[in-house]
Design an enzyme around this catalytic site. Structure first.
Site, PDB file in Angstrom:
ATOM      1  N   LYS A  85       4.139   2.339  -9.438  1.00 22.87           N
ATOM      2  CA  LYS A  85       4.215   2.048  -7.463  1.00 22.87           C
ATOM      3  C   LYS A  85       4.953   1.551  -7.144  1.00 22.87           C
ATOM      4  O   LYS A  85       5.143   1.947  -6.469  1.00 22.87           O
ATOM      5  CB  LYS A  85       2.385   1.346  -7.596  1.00 22.87           C
ATOM      6  CG  LYS A  85       2.578   0.929  -6.137  1.00 22.87           C
ATOM      7  CD  LYS A  85       1.467   0.230  -6.501  1.00 22.87           C
ATOM      8  CE  LYS A  85       1.605  -1.251  -5.842  1.00 22.87           C
ATOM      9  NZ  LYS A  85       1.680  -2.504  -4.776  1.00 22.87           N
ATOM     10  N   ARG A 114       0.422  -3.448   2.346  1.00 23.21           N
ATOM     11  CA  ARG A 114       1.747  -3.607   3.200  1.00 23.21           C
ATOM     12  C   ARG A 114       2.701  -3.097   3.151  1.00 23.21           C
ATOM     13  O   ARG A 114       3.943  -2.958   4.201  1.00 23.21           O
ATOM     14  CB  ARG A 114       2.663  -5.174   2.362  1.00 23.21           C
ATOM     15  CG  ARG A 114       1.497  -6.251   3.260  1.00 23.21           C
ATOM     16  CD  ARG A 114       2.402  -7.094   2.036  1.00 23.21           C
ATOM     17  NE  ARG A 114       3.069  -8.067   3.259  1.00 23.21           N
ATOM     18  CZ  ARG A 114       3.427  -7.937   4.426  1.00 23.21           C
ATOM     19  NH1 ARG A 114       2.416  -8.787   4.821  1.00 23.21           N
ATOM     20  NH2 ARG A 114       4.961  -8.228   4.761  1.00 23.21           N
ATOM     21  N   CYS A 130      -2.820  -7.418   0.199  1.00 18.61           N
ATOM     22  CA  CYS A 130      -3.222  -8.141  -1.311  1.00 18.61           C
ATOM     23  C   CYS A 130      -2.837  -9.777   0.113  1.00 18.61           C
ATOM     24  O   CYS A 130      -2.622  -9.543   0.486  1.00 18.61           O
ATOM     25  CB  CYS A 130      -1.966  -8.487  -2.432  1.00 18.61           C
ATOM     26  SG  CYS A 130      -2.654  -6.861  -3.108  1.00 18.61           S
ATOM     27  N   ASP A 176       4.501 -10.789 -10.408  1.00 14.31           N
ATOM     28  CA  ASP A 176       3.260  -9.909 -10.596  1.00 14.31           C
ATOM     29  C   ASP A 176       3.098  -9.499 -12.424  1.00 14.31           C
ATOM     30  O   ASP A 176       1.598  -9.464 -12.227  1.00 14.31           O
ATOM     31  CB  ASP A 176       3.746  -8.819 -10.473  1.00 14.31           C
ATOM     32  CG  ASP A 176       3.525  -8.172  -8.803  1.00 14.31           C
ATOM     33  OD1 ASP A 176       3.649  -9.021  -8.032  1.00 14.31           O
ATOM     34  OD2 ASP A 176       4.303  -6.806  -8.949  1.00 14.31           O
ATOM     35  N   ILE A 224       6.820 -17.986  -5.724  1.00 16.66           N
ATOM     36  CA  ILE A 224       7.045 -16.573  -5.133  1.00 16.66           C
ATOM     37  C   ILE A 224       6.113 -17.351  -3.945  1.00 16.66           C
ATOM     38  O   ILE A 224       6.907 -17.243  -2.823  1.00 16.66           O
ATOM     39  CB  ILE A 224       7.115 -15.217  -5.771  1.00 16.66           C
ATOM     40  CG1 ILE A 224       8.027 -15.427  -6.564  1.00 16.66           C
ATOM     41  CG2 ILE A 224       7.233 -14.001  -5.207  1.00 16.66           C
ATOM     42  CD1 ILE A 224       9.750 -16.244  -6.394  1.00 16.66           C
TER      43      ILE A 224
END
EC number: 2.5.1.7
Length: 420
Positions: A22, A93, A117, A307, A329
Site C-alpha cells: 500500500k 493522508r 489514521c 508500522d 516516530i
C-alpha cells in the site's frame, strides 16, 4: 459495518502470497499525474486506500481503468481539475501526494489538508517549505493548500529537519519535472522511496541516491508513461510472520521482498524463530516453541519500522520474559494497548514505551480497532485468545490489508467477516 470474529485455533501453517505494498502503491499511482501518456501499474493491492486514490484521480478528470483485479491503468491526459476536495482527502493522508505532481505538471494545485489514521501529529509543513524553495507560492486558506508557480518549478537544495517519507515522495515527484537539479538532504530511505524512484526513472526521470539520505534529481521537461509492478508489502509480510510466531506455526510468505525486512527478521530470530529466505520468499518456523520477549525501538528505515510496532506488542504479551517496545516516530501510537488489556494482556505504558509482562493468558473479548496496524495486532491476539474475539471497526484494517481473513483462513485460522 463489518467486524471480524476470531476463535482460537491451531498453529498457522502453510503458504501465503503477499500483496503489493500500500505504502508503495499510493505514491506510484500519483506519478501518472506527471505525464500525458498512459501508466500501467501491476501487483496493486485491492484496498480501501487504493479505491480512495482512484476516486480522487477520477475527480480530477483522470481516466482510470482496472483491466485485472490487481492492475490499474491511468491516463491523466484528460485531467480537468487541480482541486483535491475535502470529501476524499479527509479519509486518507496520502492524498497530499497529488500536490507535488499537480504543481510540477500543471503549475497549480488546491489540496485539502489531509486526514487518515489518528496516530498523532503528522504536519505537512515539510512538503510546503520544500516546494516553496523550488519557487512555489503557497497559502493555506479555509482548510486548503493553494499552491501555484510561474513557469516550471526550479531545482533547489532542500534540507528536511526531520525524516519524512511523505515529504520525500512529494518533493521527489515534483523535482522530476523541475528546471535544474534538486538535492534532497536527510531524505527518507524506505524501500517504498526506492520503488518510487525506480518507477520515475522508467518514465525518464534522472534520479540518483534513492535509498540513501541524499537524493539528487536532475529535472527533465517531460516524462513518459510506465508499466510498473508495485513492491511487495513488507508490513503485510511482517504481520503474517508475527502471526505464525505467536501461534507456534510454520508459514512461508511468497511474492515477498526479504531485503526490505532486515530489522523485523532480526527481532523474530531474537524471539526464537527459525528464518529462511529465498529471492522472493521468507519462511518462519516456530513449531513446538514459544516466543521469547524482545526489546524493540522504532526508528526510520533501515531501523525497526513503526508500522510493525503493534504486532510486536502482541508478540511480547504472550512471549516468555518481559519485553519493551519503544515508539520514537509517532506519539499516541499505543491505542491498541487498552484493547489488548481488555483481553488480559499485562502491559504497562511508561512514557513512549510499552512494557509487557510475558506469558499473558489472553481471553477473547469485543475489541475496537483504532488504526490500521493496531487492528492487525488485535487480530493476531484473537488467534491465540481463549474463546471468541470480535474485532470491530475493521474499516481500518481494510485500508492496508488485502483479504486478511481469507489469507489467515488459508493458513488454518478460524476467522470470518460478519455484518454487525
Amino acid at each position: 459495518m463489518d467486524k471480524l470474529v476470531i476463535k482460537k485455533g491451531s498453529a498457522l501453517n502453510g503458504t501465503v502470497r503477499i500483496s503489493g505494498a500500500k505504502n508503495a502503491a499510493l505514491p506510484l499511482l500519483m506519478t501518472s499525474l506527471l505525464t500525458d501518456s498512459p501508466c500501467r501499474y501491476t501487483n496493486v493491492p485491492r484496498l480501501r486506500d487504493i479505491n480512495t486514490t482512484t476516486a480522487l484521480l477520477r475527480e480530477l478528470g483522470v481516466e482510470v481503468a482496472l483491466p485485472a483485479p490487481n492492475d490499474i491503468v491511468i491516463d491523466a491526459s484528460t485531467l480537468e481539475s487541480v482541486t483535491a476536495s475535502y470529501d476524499l482527502v479527509r479519509t486518507m493522508r496520502a492524498s497530499i501526494l497529488v500536490l507535488g505532481p499537480l504543481l510540477a505538471k500543471q503549475g497549480k494545485a488546491n489540496v485539502s489538508l489531509p486526514g487518515g489514521c489518528a496516530i498523532g501529529a503528522r504536519p505537512v509543513n515539510l512538503h510546503l517549505t520544500g516546494l516553496e524553495k523550488m519557487g512555489a507560492k503557497i497559502e493555506v486558506d479555509e482548510g486548503y493548500i493553494r499552491a501555484k508557480v510561474d513557469g516550471r518549478l526550479k531545482g533547489a537544495r532542500i534540507f528536511m529537519d526531520m525524516v519524512s517519507v511523505g515529504a520525500t515522495e512529494n518533493l521527489l515527484m515534483a523535482a522530476a519535472l523541475a528546471d535544474g537539479t534538486t538535492i534532497l538532504e536527510n531524505a527518507a530511505r524506505e524501500p517504498e522511496i526506492v520503488d518510487l524512484a525506480n518507477c520515475l526513472i522508467q518514465m525518464g526521470a534522472k534520479i540518483s541516491g534513492a535509498g540513501s539520505d541524499k537524493i539528487t534529481i536532475e529535472g527533465v521537461e517531460t516524462l513518459n508513461g510506465c508499466d510498473y509492478a508495485v513492491l511487495p508489502d513488507r508490513i503485510e509480510t511482517g504481520t503474517f510472520l508475527v502471526a505464525a510466531a505467536v501461534t507456534g506455526g510454520k508459514v512461508r510468505c511468497t511474492n515477498a521482498a526479504p531485503d526490505t525486512l532486515d530489522a523485523v527478521l532480526d527481532k523474530l530470530e531474537q524471539a526464537g524463530a527459525k528464518i529462511t529466505t529465498g529471492e522472493d520468499w521468507i519462511e518462519l518456523d516456530m513449531e513446538g516453541r514459544k516466543p521469547q520477549a524482545v526489546r524493540v525501538k522504532t526508528a526510520p528505515h533501515p531501523a525497526f519500522p513503526t508500522d510493525m510496532q503493534a504486532q510486536f506488542v502482541t508478540l511480547n504479551c504472550v512471549a516468555e520474559g518481559t519485553g519493551v517496545i519503544t515508539e520514537t516516530i509517532f506519539e499516541n501510537r499505543f491505542m491498541h494497548v487498552p484493547e489488548l488489556q481488555r483481553m488480559g494482556a499485562e502491559i504497562a505504558l511508561e512514557a513512549n514505551s510499552a512494557v509487557s509482562k510475558g506469558s499473558s493468558s489472553l481471553k477473547g473479548a469485543p475489541v475496537m480497532a483504532t488504526d490500521l496496524r493496531a487492528s492487525a495486532s488485535l487480530v493476531i491476539a484473537g488467534l491465540i485468545a481463549e474463546g471468541e474475539t470480535h474485532v470491530n471497526r475493521i474499516y481500518h484494517l481494510d485500508r492496508g490489508y488485502e483479504a486478511i481473513e481469507e489469507k489467515l483462513g488459508g493458513l488454518g485460522a478460524i476467522i470470518e467477516r460478519v455484518k454487525e
